[in-house]
Scaffold this motif. Structure first.
Motif, PDB file in Angstrom:
ATOM      1  N   SER A  63       0.801  -1.223   0.000  1.00  0.00           N
ATOM      2  CA  SER A  63       0.000   0.000   0.000  1.00  0.00           C
ATOM      3  C   SER A  63       0.835   1.275   0.000  1.00  0.00           C
ATOM      4  O   SER A  63       0.291   2.362  -0.228  1.00  0.00           O
ATOM      5  CB  SER A  63      -0.956   0.008   1.196  1.00  0.00           C
ATOM      6  OG  SER A  63      -0.239   0.003   2.411  1.00  0.00           O
ATOM      7  N   VAL A  64       2.140   1.178   0.229  1.00  0.00           N
ATOM      8  CA  VAL A  64       2.981   2.376   0.233  1.00  0.00           C
ATOM      9  C   VAL A  64       3.983   2.391  -0.912  1.00  0.00           C
ATOM     10  O   VAL A  64       4.720   3.366  -1.075  1.00  0.00           O
ATOM     11  CB  VAL A  64       3.720   2.559   1.579  1.00  0.00           C
ATOM     12  CG1 VAL A  64       2.742   2.493   2.751  1.00  0.00           C
ATOM     13  CG2 VAL A  64       4.850   1.557   1.741  1.00  0.00           C
ATOM     14  N   LYS A  65       4.021   1.324  -1.696  1.00  0.00           N
ATOM     15  CA  LYS A  65       4.954   1.266  -2.823  1.00  0.00           C
ATOM     16  C   LYS A  65       4.717   2.431  -3.771  1.00  0.00           C
ATOM     17  O   LYS A  65       3.585   2.755  -4.105  1.00  0.00           O
ATOM     18  CB  LYS A  65       4.794  -0.050  -3.580  1.00  0.00           C
ATOM     19  CG  LYS A  65       5.432  -1.245  -2.900  1.00  0.00           C
ATOM     20  CD  LYS A  65       5.244  -2.517  -3.715  1.00  0.00           C
ATOM     21  CE  LYS A  65       5.869  -3.706  -3.003  1.00  0.00           C
ATOM     22  NZ  LYS A  65       5.614  -4.972  -3.743  1.00  0.00           N
ATOM     23  N   GLY A  66       5.817   3.040  -4.190  1.00  0.00           N
ATOM     24  CA  GLY A  66       5.724   4.176  -5.090  1.00  0.00           C
ATOM     25  C   GLY A  66       5.485   5.496  -4.391  1.00  0.00           C
ATOM     26  O   GLY A  66       5.571   6.556  -5.015  1.00  0.00           O
ATOM     27  N   ARG A  67       5.173   5.445  -3.096  1.00  0.00           N
ATOM     28  CA  ARG A  67       4.915   6.681  -2.343  1.00  0.00           C
ATOM     29  C   ARG A  67       5.949   6.902  -1.242  1.00  0.00           C
ATOM     30  O   ARG A  67       6.296   8.034  -0.931  1.00  0.00           O
ATOM     31  CB  ARG A  67       3.515   6.651  -1.724  1.00  0.00           C
ATOM     32  CG  ARG A  67       2.400   6.496  -2.728  1.00  0.00           C
ATOM     33  CD  ARG A  67       1.026   6.671  -2.065  1.00  0.00           C
ATOM     34  NE  ARG A  67       0.738   5.666  -1.059  1.00  0.00           N
ATOM     35  CZ  ARG A  67       0.485   5.936   0.225  1.00  0.00           C
ATOM     36  NH1 ARG A  67       0.507   7.185   0.655  1.00  0.00           N
ATOM     37  NH2 ARG A  67       0.200   4.962   1.066  1.00  0.00           N
TER      38      ARG A  67
END
Length: 122
Positions: A63-67
């Motif tokens: 859910s936090v990948k790329g952020r």
């Protein structure tokens, strides 16, 4: 004596950014991974990002990948977590941790800091 101390939390609107830092002191074995986990009110803790001890490879909760981006300095004295495009569901107390085990949803660790609050409003 190992001590971990987080800083950089705060309140931000959805879509905003925050950078968390963790000051690491004392001797942490070189075979220990470092990472960040969070715990929201009424929810179980979850690991959000880790750094592999052997090659520094980062890993992230889906859910936090790329952020989110985890990083550490060469001496492993400072661990950071850059958080971009924050969402209201990212609201939690964030802790840095060392000597990791367990799973993403049930993390375990040998050392942990007291945490810093991150609040994301809509």
């Amino acid at each position: 004596q190992v001590q971990l101390m987080e800083s950089g939390g705060g309140s931000v609107q959805a879509g905003g950014s925050l950078k968390l830092s963790c000051a690491v002191s004392g001797h942490i074995p070189s075979t220990c991974g470092l990472g960040w986990y969070r715990q929201a009110p009424g929810k179980e803790r979850e690991m959000v990002a880790t750094i592999n001890y052997s090659d520094g490879t980062p890993s992230y909760l889906d859910s936090v990948k790329g952020r989110f981006t985890i990083s550490q300095d060469n001496a492993r004295n400072t661990l950071s977590l850059q958080m971009n495009t924050l969402k209201t569901e990212d609201t939690a107390v964030y802790h840095c941790a060392a000597c990791l085990g367990g799973t993403w949803s049930q993390p375990r660790f040998g050392y942990s800091g007291p945490g810093t609050q991150v609040t994301v409003s809509s």
